[in-house]
Design a protein around this motif. Structure first.
Motif, PDB file in Angstrom:
ATOM      1  N   GLY A 104      41.163 156.430  11.766  1.00  0.00           N
ATOM      2  CA  GLY A 104      40.692 155.769  10.591  1.00  0.00           C
ATOM      3  C   GLY A 104      41.284 156.712   9.455  1.00  0.00           C
ATOM      4  N   GLN A 105      41.559 157.663   9.637  1.00  0.00           N
ATOM      5  CA  GLN A 105      42.276 158.558   8.501  1.00  0.00           C
ATOM      6  C   GLN A 105      43.680 158.024   7.994  1.00  0.00           C
ATOM      7  N   ARG A 106      44.329 157.245   9.090  1.00  0.00           N
ATOM      8  CA  ARG A 106      45.554 156.726   8.661  1.00  0.00           C
ATOM      9  C   ARG A 106      45.510 155.227   7.918  1.00  0.00           C
ATOM     10  N   CYS A 107      44.396 154.611   8.067  1.00  0.00           N
ATOM     11  CA  CYS A 107      44.026 153.449   7.700  1.00  0.00           C
ATOM     12  C   CYS A 107      43.265 153.316   6.507  1.00  0.00           C
ATOM     13  N   GLY A 108      42.263 154.095   6.395  1.00  0.00           N
ATOM     14  CA  GLY A 108      41.266 154.213   5.190  1.00  0.00           C
ATOM     15  C   GLY A 108      40.773 155.564   4.857  1.00  0.00           C
ATOM     16  N   GLU A 109      39.848 155.528   4.004  1.00  0.00           N
ATOM     17  CA  GLU A 109      39.225 156.917   3.802  1.00  0.00           C
ATOM     18  C   GLU A 109      38.136 157.041   4.813  1.00  0.00           C
ATOM     19  N   ALA A 110      38.485 157.917   5.851  1.00  0.00           N
ATOM     20  CA  ALA A 110      37.658 158.425   6.968  1.00  0.00           C
ATOM     21  C   ALA A 110      36.936 159.563   6.897  1.00  0.00           C
ATOM     22  N   THR A 111      35.504 159.667   7.165  1.00  0.00           N
ATOM     23  CA  THR A 111      34.975 160.752   7.064  1.00  0.00           C
ATOM     24  C   THR A 111      34.214 160.986   8.534  1.00  0.00           C
ATOM     25  N   ALA A 112      34.564 162.392   8.922  1.00  0.00           N
ATOM     26  CA  ALA A 112      33.972 162.456  10.538  1.00  0.00           C
ATOM     27  C   ALA A 112      32.630 163.048  10.328  1.00  0.00           C
ATOM     28  N   ILE A 113      31.605 162.707  11.124  1.00  0.00           N
ATOM     29  CA  ILE A 113      30.134 162.911  11.271  1.00  0.00           C
ATOM     30  C   ILE A 113      30.219 163.594  12.539  1.00  0.00           C
ATOM     31  N   ASN A 114      30.756 164.893  12.462  1.00  0.00           N
ATOM     32  CA  ASN A 114      30.738 165.638  13.807  1.00  0.00           C
ATOM     33  C   ASN A 114      29.592 166.267  14.357  1.00  0.00           C
ATOM     34  N   SER A 115      29.447 166.410  15.572  1.00  0.00           N
ATOM     35  CA  SER A 115      28.517 166.930  16.594  1.00  0.00           C
ATOM     36  C   SER A 115      29.092 167.765  17.451  1.00  0.00           C
ATOM     37  N   GLU A 116      28.562 168.760  18.076  1.00  0.00           N
ATOM     38  CA  GLU A 116      29.286 169.258  18.995  1.00  0.00           C
ATOM     39  C   GLU A 116      29.533 168.505  20.274  1.00  0.00           C
ATOM     40  N   TRP A 117      30.851 168.633  20.889  1.00  0.00           N
ATOM     41  CA  TRP A 117      31.342 167.606  22.184  1.00  0.00           C
ATOM     42  C   TRP A 117      30.008 167.704  23.017  1.00  0.00           C
ATOM     43  N   GLY A 118      29.585 166.526  23.570  1.00  0.00           N
ATOM     44  CA  GLY A 118      28.513 166.487  24.477  1.00  0.00           C
ATOM     45  C   GLY A 118      27.007 166.609  24.028  1.00  0.00           C
ATOM     46  N   THR A 119      26.793 166.589  22.608  1.00  0.00           N
ATOM     47  CA  THR A 119      25.615 166.604  22.029  1.00  0.00           C
ATOM     48  C   THR A 119      25.230 165.317  21.159  1.00  0.00           C
ATOM     49  N   PRO A 120      24.158 165.092  21.157  1.00  0.00           N
ATOM     50  CA  PRO A 120      23.967 163.537  20.477  1.00  0.00           C
ATOM     51  C   PRO A 120      24.563 163.537  18.955  1.00  0.00           C
ATOM     52  N   VAL A 121      24.927 162.368  18.742  1.00  0.00           N
ATOM     53  CA  VAL A 121      25.539 161.799  17.527  1.00  0.00           C
ATOM     54  C   VAL A 121      24.513 161.899  16.340  1.00  0.00           C
ATOM     55  N   ASN A 122      24.819 162.265  15.232  1.00  0.00           N
ATOM     56  CA  ASN A 122      23.831 162.624  14.042  1.00  0.00           C
ATOM     57  C   ASN A 122      23.693 161.241  13.327  1.00  0.00           C
ATOM     58  N   LEU A 123      22.305 160.510  13.603  1.00  0.00           N
ATOM     59  CA  LEU A 123      21.980 159.352  12.911  1.00  0.00           C
ATOM     60  C   LEU A 123      21.759 159.427  11.756  1.00  0.00           C
ATOM     61  N   ASP A 124      20.999 160.717  11.357  1.00  0.00           N
ATOM     62  CA  ASP A 124      20.600 160.952   9.886  1.00  0.00           C
ATOM     63  C   ASP A 124      21.651 160.991   9.040  1.00  0.00           C
ATOM     64  N   ALA A 125      22.828 161.775   9.396  1.00  0.00           N
ATOM     65  CA  ALA A 125      24.099 161.779   8.664  1.00  0.00           C
ATOM     66  C   ALA A 125      24.778 160.350   8.457  1.00  0.00           C
ATOM     67  N   LEU A 126      24.552 159.658   9.559  1.00  0.00           N
ATOM     68  CA  LEU A 126      25.169 158.437   9.446  1.00  0.00           C
ATOM     69  C   LEU A 126      24.429 157.409   8.485  1.00  0.00           C
ATOM     70  N   ALA A 127      23.175 157.426   8.368  1.00  0.00           N
ATOM     71  CA  ALA A 127      22.564 156.943   7.571  1.00  0.00           C
ATOM     72  C   ALA A 127      22.723 157.262   5.624  1.00  0.00           C
ATOM     73  N   GLU A 128      23.046 158.660   5.688  1.00  0.00           N
ATOM     74  CA  GLU A 128      23.320 159.200   4.440  1.00  0.00           C
ATOM     75  C   GLU A 128      24.589 158.492   3.907  1.00  0.00           C
ATOM     76  N   ALA A 129      25.573 158.592   5.083  1.00  0.00           N
ATOM     77  CA  ALA A 129      26.960 157.997   4.538  1.00  0.00           C
ATOM     78  C   ALA A 129      26.984 156.411   4.209  1.00  0.00           C
ATOM     79  N   LEU A 130      26.146 155.761   5.040  1.00  0.00           N
ATOM     80  CA  LEU A 130      25.960 154.588   4.750  1.00  0.00           C
ATOM     81  C   LEU A 130      25.470 154.376   3.432  1.00  0.00           C
ATOM     82  N   GLU A 131      24.377 154.880   2.880  1.00  0.00           N
ATOM     83  CA  GLU A 131      23.780 154.849   1.759  1.00  0.00           C
ATOM     84  C   GLU A 131      24.806 155.299   0.545  1.00  0.00           C
ATOM     85  N   ASN A 132      25.784 155.951   0.986  1.00  0.00           N
ATOM     86  CA  ASN A 132      26.739 156.506  -0.075  1.00  0.00           C
ATOM     87  C   ASN A 132      28.127 155.511  -0.120  1.00  0.00           C
TER      88      ASN A 132
END
Length: 377
Positions: free
Chosen positions: A96-124
């Motif tokens: 995504g970084q090579r194709c567009g403006e990609a932002t990583a919403i990081n969680s430690e490997w093997g831990t749940p993805v951050n849906l709250d941070a995703l909602a914020e990114a979508l709102e932005n």
């Protein structure tokens, strides 16, 4: 079988004999009706695997080619929110970084993805969301349904890596609001490595980028795929297409419902063995994530080296996976995907159990019996 290694990895997986035989024939015209029929039949079964009525096209290239095709065609120049909780989520972000403006919403490997941070990114203003459905680097199954719901609420495209879930686990592309999904041939489909399939929704086609890659231009795949007989835009890896067609014929014979149930049963048996051995699973779960149903990731017992465990197993003719990147030596992973069943699972678990005891791990219970009880249920 004496001289053949048993690959119990998160891909590549053992290839059935009839799939191997499908490659051992004289070349055919890739613009002719025989190839076109094999391609079309493959697409029909793949739609069932993806859980979609959308168009599906097959690319000569690995799963990563499918990932790049998805993002280069539908994320070009766009704001991309990438959910990362393992190596392959990280790979999607890097593409995504090579194709567009990609932002990583990081969680430690093997831990749940951050849906709250995703909602914020979508709102932005994020226009595309990327996520790996089944993150094999950490053995965690991510919440595609919840992510798809969020993406659709904000009118964003949802690109889902289904490389290690499509064809082995429950995938419902249409129901989960997935716009672009990808699978690799050498995982749950139990075909040789070298092909990727990409499924694309009507919403995604409406938003395809004007400037697209040449070889991975999905509009070109669409144009040629609509011909009769069905074609690829460029010369395909014909032997691999024929092998995939045979692997998909096996899937059709088994039926997706039965295949998913088999994968669930196999992974549950491996988890039962891990518990009987007194070991810890690696992933940390929340209410919407789950353990992978195609690979099991367990923490390496304290004081045991990767070479002591996996090396002993390998000497017995079986290969299991270790950790990747910063997880090297910290976890081991047992694949349970593709055409394998109880005999391969039990042989693998018996060998791992032997290796654990040989390495001096205290309190190793009978994981083989625990697994057999699950498989026999």
């Amino acid at each position: 079988m004496e001289n053949e290694r048993l690959l119990m990895l998160p891909g590549p997986v053992p290839v059935p004999e009839r799939v191997r035989q499908a490659m051992m024939r004289q070349a055919i015209n890739h613009r002719g009706p025989e190839f076109g029929a094999a391609y079309a039949e493959s697409v029909d079964v793949l739609k069932d695997c993806f859980g979609t009525k959308n168009e599906v096209y097959i690319i000569s290239g690995s799963g990563t080619a499918g990932m790049e095709a998805a993002i280069a065609n539908f994320g070009q120049g766009k704001k991309i929110a990438s959910l990362v909780n393992g190596k392959f989520g990280e790979r999607l972000w890097k593409i995504g970084q090579r194709c567009g403006e990609a932002t990583a919403i990081n969680s430690e490997w093997g831990t749940p993805v951050n849906l709250d941070a995703l909602a914020e990114a979508l709102e932005n203003g994020a226009e595309v969301v990327t996520m790996v459905h089944n993150e094999t680097s950490a053995g965690i199954l991510n919440p595609a349904k919840d992510v798809g719901k969020l993406a659709r609420k904000h009118d964003a495209l949802f690109v889902m890596d289904g490389v290690t879930s499509v064809g082995g686990d429950d995938v419902r592309m249409d129901e989960w609001n997935v716009d672009v999904a990808i699978v690799g041939s050498q995982k749950c489909l139990a075909a040789p490595a070298g092909l990727a399939a990409v499924a694309v929704s009507d919403r995604a086609w409406e938003r395809i980028a004007e400037k697209r890659p040449f070889y991975l231009d999905l509009a070109a795949y669409r144009k040629n795929g609509q011909k009769s007989p069905m074609e690829t835009p460029y010369t395909p890896a014909v032997p691999l297409f024929l092998a995939l067609a045979e692997a998909l014929a096996i899937i059709k014979e088994e039926g997706m419902q039965a295949r998913v149930a088999r994968h669930h049963r196999m992974s549950a048996s491996v988890r039962a063995a891990v518990a009987a051995w007194g070991l810890e699973m690696f992933p940390t779960l929340d209410a919407v994530s789950a353990y992978s149903n195609t690979v099991t990731a367990a923490k390496m017992p304290e004081g045991v080296t990767d070479s002591a465990l996996r090396g002993t197993v390998k000497k017995m003719g079986i290969e299991i996976a270790g950790g990747q990147d910063h997880l090297k030596g910290k976890i081991f992973r047992i694949g349970s995907m593709g055409a394998v069943s109880a005999p391969e699972i039990l042989a693998t678990l018996a060998t791992v159990q032997y290796a654990l005891r040989k390495a001096g791990v205290a309190g190793v219970g009978d994981g083989v019996e625990a697994a057999a009880e699950v498989l026999d249920a």
